[in-house]
Structure formats: C-alpha cells, structure tokens
Design a protein around this motif. Structure first.
Motif, PDB file in Angstrom:
ATOM      1  N   GLY A 141     -20.381 -20.191  50.078  1.00  0.00           N
ATOM      2  CA  GLY A 141     -20.590 -21.479  51.402  1.00  0.00           C
ATOM      3  C   GLY A 141     -19.645 -21.366  52.592  1.00  0.00           C
ATOM      4  O   GLY A 141     -19.982 -21.686  52.880  1.00  0.00           O
ATOM      5  N   LEU A 142     -18.711 -20.361  52.181  1.00  0.00           N
ATOM      6  CA  LEU A 142     -18.055 -20.044  53.816  1.00  0.00           C
ATOM      7  C   LEU A 142     -19.460 -19.097  54.681  1.00  0.00           C
ATOM      8  O   LEU A 142     -19.033 -19.238  55.616  1.00  0.00           O
ATOM      9  N   LEU A 143     -20.029 -18.938  53.991  1.00  0.00           N
ATOM     10  CA  LEU A 143     -21.378 -17.394  54.672  1.00  0.00           C
ATOM     11  C   LEU A 143     -22.228 -18.798  55.214  1.00  0.00           C
ATOM     12  O   LEU A 143     -22.888 -18.883  56.591  1.00  0.00           O
ATOM     13  N   VAL A 144     -22.549 -19.185  54.658  1.00  0.00           N
ATOM     14  CA  VAL A 144     -23.660 -20.674  54.806  1.00  0.00           C
ATOM     15  C   VAL A 144     -23.287 -20.953  55.972  1.00  0.00           C
ATOM     16  O   VAL A 144     -23.655 -21.361  56.650  1.00  0.00           O
ATOM     17  N   ALA A 145     -22.386 -22.079  56.177  1.00  0.00           N
ATOM     18  CA  ALA A 145     -21.128 -22.338  56.923  1.00  0.00           C
ATOM     19  C   ALA A 145     -21.387 -22.178  57.816  1.00  0.00           C
ATOM     20  O   ALA A 145     -20.520 -22.305  59.021  1.00  0.00           O
ATOM     21  N   ARG A 146     -21.043 -20.825  58.179  1.00  0.00           N
ATOM     22  CA  ARG A 146     -21.583 -19.919  59.271  1.00  0.00           C
ATOM     23  C   ARG A 146     -19.852 -19.432  59.992  1.00  0.00           C
ATOM     24  O   ARG A 146     -19.168 -19.460  61.085  1.00  0.00           O
ATOM     25  N   VAL A 147     -19.303 -19.208  58.832  1.00  0.00           N
ATOM     26  CA  VAL A 147     -16.646 -19.167  59.069  1.00  0.00           C
ATOM     27  C   VAL A 147     -16.894 -18.144  59.897  1.00  0.00           C
ATOM     28  O   VAL A 147     -16.159 -17.582  60.408  1.00  0.00           O
ATOM     29  N   PRO A 148     -17.368 -17.059  59.113  1.00  0.00           N
ATOM     30  CA  PRO A 148     -17.334 -15.789  60.386  1.00  0.00           C
ATOM     31  C   PRO A 148     -17.821 -15.317  61.674  1.00  0.00           C
ATOM     32  O   PRO A 148     -17.498 -15.540  62.085  1.00  0.00           O
ATOM     33  N   LEU A 149     -19.381 -16.745  62.045  1.00  0.00           N
ATOM     34  CA  LEU A 149     -19.518 -16.672  63.485  1.00  0.00           C
ATOM     35  C   LEU A 149     -18.033 -17.610  63.898  1.00  0.00           C
ATOM     36  O   LEU A 149     -18.281 -17.044  65.633  1.00  0.00           O
ATOM     37  N   CYS A 150     -17.903 -18.696  62.926  1.00  0.00           N
ATOM     38  CA  CYS A 150     -16.782 -19.786  64.308  1.00  0.00           C
ATOM     39  C   CYS A 150     -15.436 -18.493  64.608  1.00  0.00           C
ATOM     40  O   CYS A 150     -15.056 -19.105  65.490  1.00  0.00           O
ATOM     41  N   LEU A 151     -15.050 -17.549  63.231  1.00  0.00           N
ATOM     42  CA  LEU A 151     -13.403 -17.115  63.598  1.00  0.00           C
ATOM     43  C   LEU A 151     -13.931 -15.904  64.493  1.00  0.00           C
ATOM     44  O   LEU A 151     -12.801 -15.818  65.478  1.00  0.00           O
ATOM     45  N   GLU A 152     -15.013 -15.848  64.587  1.00  0.00           N
ATOM     46  CA  GLU A 152     -15.352 -14.141  65.595  1.00  0.00           C
ATOM     47  C   GLU A 152     -15.826 -15.021  67.442  1.00  0.00           C
ATOM     48  O   GLU A 152     -15.012 -15.034  68.317  1.00  0.00           O
ATOM     49  N   THR A 153     -15.966 -16.842  66.681  1.00  0.00           N
ATOM     50  CA  THR A 153     -15.841 -17.296  68.471  1.00  0.00           C
ATOM     51  C   THR A 153     -14.082 -17.490  69.161  1.00  0.00           C
ATOM     52  O   THR A 153     -13.583 -17.611  70.253  1.00  0.00           O
ATOM     53  N   ALA A 181       1.212 -17.292  67.454  1.00  0.00           N
ATOM     54  CA  ALA A 181       0.658 -15.904  67.525  1.00  0.00           C
ATOM     55  C   ALA A 181       0.478 -15.377  65.366  1.00  0.00           C
ATOM     56  O   ALA A 181      -0.455 -14.830  65.001  1.00  0.00           O
ATOM     57  N   ASP A 182       0.833 -16.323  64.328  1.00  0.00           N
ATOM     58  CA  ASP A 182       0.300 -16.428  63.073  1.00  0.00           C
ATOM     59  C   ASP A 182      -0.785 -16.841  62.729  1.00  0.00           C
ATOM     60  O   ASP A 182      -1.205 -16.659  61.989  1.00  0.00           O
ATOM     61  N   LEU A 183      -1.275 -18.099  63.987  1.00  0.00           N
ATOM     62  CA  LEU A 183      -2.607 -18.132  63.148  1.00  0.00           C
ATOM     63  C   LEU A 183      -3.829 -16.975  64.432  1.00  0.00           C
ATOM     64  O   LEU A 183      -4.582 -16.886  63.601  1.00  0.00           O
ATOM     65  N   ARG A 184      -3.600 -16.766  65.272  1.00  0.00           N
ATOM     66  CA  ARG A 184      -4.174 -15.124  65.822  1.00  0.00           C
ATOM     67  C   ARG A 184      -4.351 -14.496  64.634  1.00  0.00           C
ATOM     68  O   ARG A 184      -5.591 -14.026  63.884  1.00  0.00           O
ATOM     69  N   GLU A 185      -3.489 -14.060  64.150  1.00  0.00           N
ATOM     70  CA  GLU A 185      -3.813 -13.084  63.184  1.00  0.00           C
ATOM     71  C   GLU A 185      -4.014 -13.674  61.535  1.00  0.00           C
ATOM     72  O   GLU A 185      -4.492 -13.208  61.098  1.00  0.00           O
ATOM     73  N   MET A 186      -3.791 -15.266  61.452  1.00  0.00           N
ATOM     74  CA  MET A 186      -4.769 -15.444  60.381  1.00  0.00           C
ATOM     75  C   MET A 186      -6.184 -15.783  60.694  1.00  0.00           C
ATOM     76  O   MET A 186      -6.795 -15.098  59.554  1.00  0.00           O
ATOM     77  N   ILE A 187      -6.468 -15.574  61.938  1.00  0.00           N
ATOM     78  CA  ILE A 187      -7.775 -15.685  62.225  1.00  0.00           C
ATOM     79  C   ILE A 187      -8.481 -13.985  61.820  1.00  0.00           C
ATOM     80  O   ILE A 187      -9.380 -14.075  61.433  1.00  0.00           O
ATOM     81  N   VAL A 188      -7.868 -13.062  62.342  1.00  0.00           N
ATOM     82  CA  VAL A 188      -7.714 -11.484  62.104  1.00  0.00           C
ATOM     83  C   VAL A 188      -7.993 -10.996  60.578  1.00  0.00           C
ATOM     84  O   VAL A 188      -8.993 -10.791  60.093  1.00  0.00           O
ATOM     85  N   GLU A 189      -6.954 -11.948  59.600  1.00  0.00           N
ATOM     86  CA  GLU A 189      -6.728 -11.462  58.335  1.00  0.00           C
ATOM     87  C   GLU A 189      -8.530 -11.607  57.304  1.00  0.00           C
ATOM     88  O   GLU A 189      -8.963 -11.249  57.183  1.00  0.00           O
ATOM     89  N   LEU A 190      -8.748 -13.369  57.953  1.00  0.00           N
ATOM     90  CA  LEU A 190      -9.152 -13.889  57.789  1.00  0.00           C
ATOM     91  C   LEU A 190     -10.828 -13.202  57.894  1.00  0.00           C
ATOM     92  O   LEU A 190     -12.004 -13.459  56.892  1.00  0.00           O
ATOM     93  N   SER A 191     -10.717 -13.175  58.757  1.00  0.00           N
ATOM     94  CA  SER A 191     -12.416 -12.643  59.481  1.00  0.00           C
ATOM     95  C   SER A 191     -13.244 -11.177  58.783  1.00  0.00           C
ATOM     96  O   SER A 191     -13.717 -10.649  58.291  1.00  0.00           O
ATOM     97  N   ASP A 192     -11.581 -10.426  58.846  1.00  0.00           N
ATOM     98  CA  ASP A 192     -11.601  -9.095  57.386  1.00  0.00           C
ATOM     99  C   ASP A 192     -11.956  -9.578  56.223  1.00  0.00           C
ATOM    100  O   ASP A 192     -12.656  -8.405  55.892  1.00  0.00           O
TER     101      ASP A 192
END
Length: 450
Positions: free
Chosen positions: A289-301, A311-322
């Motif tokens: 569901g996360l992939l179909v909803a294009r969450v990785p693309l949103c995180l990249e944006t 700074a915590d938000l920036r780190e959360m985005i990187v970790e979830l992207s990985d």
C-alpha cells in the motif's frame, strides 16, 4: 516505532471553547431559586457556597476532593443547561488542578454515578455541555484506566460531533479522541467497536483536502490543525499491532496523507505523517500500500525540495526512504499491479484496460498455485473492500478468463464465479453490477466455445 509524545491528559485547546468556558465561570446562577423549587436541598446549597468561597479565596486548608461528590450528585439530577455547564466546568478544573479530586472523580465514575451524570450531559442538545462531559470522561480514562467507562457510547457521541457543521465542535471532538487513544484499551475499542467514529475521522481528513481545493469544507477547522489532529490519532492507533496491519486497508488513508504531505506548509503535519508511515512500514502487510500510494516518491520530493528546520524530521525521512527502497527496486508494470492487489485497494489504471498487459502477463496469474487469481477472489469476498476495488477485481477476472479459458474451472472451484454472479443482483453499485455482468458473460462465452 516512533515514540509516543508526552501530552497532558485530555488537553483541549480551542478559542471558542475556551472563551465559552470563561463565560460559564462568571455567569450568575439562581441557586436560591433551585432551593425554593425543591431541586436542591439546603445542605447542598450550603456545601456549594462553601465550595465557591474556597475557590474564590484560594483556601487550601480543606481538600478540594471533598466537593467532587456534591458536583457529581447535582449534575446527575439538575436539568438546567446553565447549571450543568457550571458544574462540569467546576469538575473539570478540580480534576485538572488537584490529584485528589481527580482520583475522587475516577472513583465516582467507577461507582456509576459519575458516568451516569456525564453521559446524561452528552444526551442533552447542547454542544458545549456534551463536549465538556466527553473531555472530562476522557481525562478520567487517561489518568486512570477505569474499566467501567463505556467507550462505545463515548465514541458514538464523538462520531455524532464529528458530523457537525460547526468547526469548533469538530475540532474539540478530534482533540478528545486524540486524548483517548493514548490509552491502549481505547485504541482497540475505537478500531474494533467504534468503526463509524473512525470512518468519520478519515472523512474529516479527506474533507480538509477537498475543502482546500474548493476554498471551504463542511465542519473543518484550520486545515493544518485538523490534519495534524486526525493523523496524530491514527499514528497512536498504529502502536497496536492488530490495528497497524489493518488500518490502511480499512480506511485507505495513505493516499490522502501523501497528498497532504506534498502540500503541507506546517512541519508538524509532515512530521506526524512520516511518523505514521514509519509505524505502518514496520509491518510487511502495509508495504504494498505504501508503494502503490507512491510514498517513496513523496519522500524523495520532501527530501530534495524542502528545507526542514526539524533535524529529527529530516532523519525520519531518510530512514523511511531507505526502508522502502529495499522493497521497491526497479518495478515493472506487473510488479506494480501485484503490489496494488496485495494492498487490497484496486484502482482503475492503464494496466487494467490494456489488452497488451493481459496478453503478456496472464500466464503469471497461475504461478504459485494461482496466487493472483486467489487474491482477486479475496477482494470479491472482502466485506470491507471498496466498490471500486470489487469492480476492478471483476474486470480483472474477466480478463483472466478471456486470455486463459482453461482457468475457468479454477475460478468456479474457488467460488469466484458464484460470487461474481451474486454481485450482479446483490450489489447496490452500478459499476460493480456492470463489471460482474461482463465477467459472467466472458465466463459463459468461454464455456460455450469449449
């Protein structure tokens, strides 16, 4: 998982609500008239005057907890809206400022009188009174998980409030839910026993997006605050594993949170959305569901197009992207289709309407013991599947039979044929009826040819 924030018990902050509370505190009430009418006793009147004097003088010699029983008893028997508003404001403030009073109120709720008085106020046709009662009951539950509290009835009241046309009512109701779901039992009750309330919360969230486009929205407060309040509650729900694995399948909230995250100005909104996605990503069932909803693309944006101060938000985005990158890789159209199917939320797309797609991939539908065909049959049998998902599943099964006539006996054997035939007459959706009819025609056509 992302940790639960430390927030006060049953905290509600709303300008209209707070201003109304200030007016209730100072509004004169005819207590002597209530005595003459036989509504209260002389002893109760004297106790009430002692309580008011103690509050005015700030005299702490006498414990405040001793007044809780009086306030509960009066709230249980008086009918005047003004009097009830005053009594609940007093009860709420006692519980907030004095631990002994809070404990006494919890005991009154557990004994039954407190709960009766508060639900009685929720049944009155007064938004402020009902919301104040729900806030007090939520505070009792958060401070001390009182088993007696009727959560189903409380959520039913809050669900009605979430349907209000008044923005302040919706806002306060959301904040009460936000407080309640700090308690594990209340999370499970909301997801399992109060589905209408949870669905209404998701509807409020969607209206913030629709309202943003249209320049308005029914019952919506400041858009970013409403979005934060709803997603915060959803995030807390995901700390229960049984809820986390089924939340998005039932409510389909990931796509709307993607849309909100892309447009959100407030960092706190983006942060709570990413926290929700992070908790969902801990469970394999949610990855499609996360992939179909294009969450990785949103995180990249978000990662490349926004400069967040947090700074915590920036780190959360990187970790979830990985984390999600390990699941996505280079996906073909077939991979994306299977992920959509795994999510249980089918949507019309170019794949479904493409003859070339089905010609190329129909053979894959029989792999792993007809895994894809079984998944389509599962969508047809799922009582929580959306009308669109069911219609698409009917269409896809028709394409399977069309390009693989030998698959017809298997479709019948697993009950999918019978289910599609039933949908032609049972479904209330014109789209489902049409796609079911087309599917049955394709099955019968192949039967005739064979």
């Amino acid at each position: 998982m992302v940790g639960v924030m430390d927030v006060p018990a049953a905290m509600v902050s709303n300008q209209f609500f707070d201003e109304f509370t200030d007016k209730v505190r100072v509004k004169p009430l005819p207590w002597e008239g209530y005595l003459r009418a036989g509504l209260i006793s002389g002893e109760e009147l004297q106790q009430l005057k002692d309580f008011q004097r103690q509050l005015a003088d700030g005299d702490s010699a006498e414990p405040l907890a001793g007044h809780v029983g009086l306030l509960v008893a009066l709230a249980e028997k008086l009918s005047s809206i003004d009097a009830l508003q005053y009594l609940l404001v007093a009860l709420d403030e006692l519980a907030e400022r004095d631990a002994g009073a809070a404990a006494e109120l919890a005991r009154a709720v557990e004994a039954g009188a407190g709960e009766r008085a508060l639900f009685r106020c929720m049944d009155k046709k007064d938004d402020y009174l009902g919301l104040k009662a729900s806030k007090i009951l939520a505070g009792v539950l958060v401070r001390r998980d009182v088993a007696r509290v009727g959560l189903a009835r409380l959520y039913a009241y809050l669900e009605r409030s979430l349907r209000s046309e008044l923005t302040s009512v919706v806002d306060v109701a959301l904040q009460v839910v936000q407080s309640l779901v700090r308690v594990p039992r209340a999370r499970l009750a909301l997801f399992g026993d109060a589905r209408a309330c949870l669905a209404q919360m998701a509807d409020v969230l969607r209206r913030t997006v629709a309202g943003g486009r249209a320049g308005g929205g029914r019952g919506v407060v400041a858009v970013s605050q409403t979005q934060y309040e709803v997603v915060f509650s959803l995030w807390l729900l995901t700390f229960e594993r049984s809820v986390a694995v089924a939340l998005d399948k039932r409510l389909d909230v990931v796509p709307v949170t993607v849309e909100i995250a892309r447009a959100a100005v407030k960092e706190k909104v983006v942060r709570i959305i990413v926290a929700l996605w992070t908790n969902l990503a801990q469970h394999a069932a949610n990855i499609p569901g996360l992939l179909v909803a294009r969450v990785p693309l949103c995180l990249e944006t978000l990662r490349g197009g926004r400069s967040f101060k947090d700074a915590d938000l920036r780190e959360m985005i990187v970790e979830l992207s990985d984390v999600l990158a390990g699941h996505s890789g280079v996906m073909t159209s077939w991979d994306e289709y299977v992920n959509q199917l795994r999510s249980g939320k089918l949507e019309w797309s170019a794949w479904h309407r493409s003859d070339q797609f089905w010609k190329m991939h129909v053979g894959k539908m029989d792999e792993q013991d007809h895994r894809v065909v079984r998944m389509l049959a599962g969508v047809l049998a799922d009582p929580e599947a959306t009308d669109t998902s069911v219609a698409v599943a009917c269409h896809d099964l028709s394409q399977y039979v069309r390009y693989n006539p030998e698959g017809k006996p298997f479709v019948a054997r697993i009950g999918a044929k019978q289910r599609v035939m039933a949908l032609m007459t049972e479904s209330q959706s014109a789209e489902i009826k049409y796609e079911a009819l087309m599917c049955v025609q394709q099955i019968m056509l192949n039967a005739w040819r064979n």
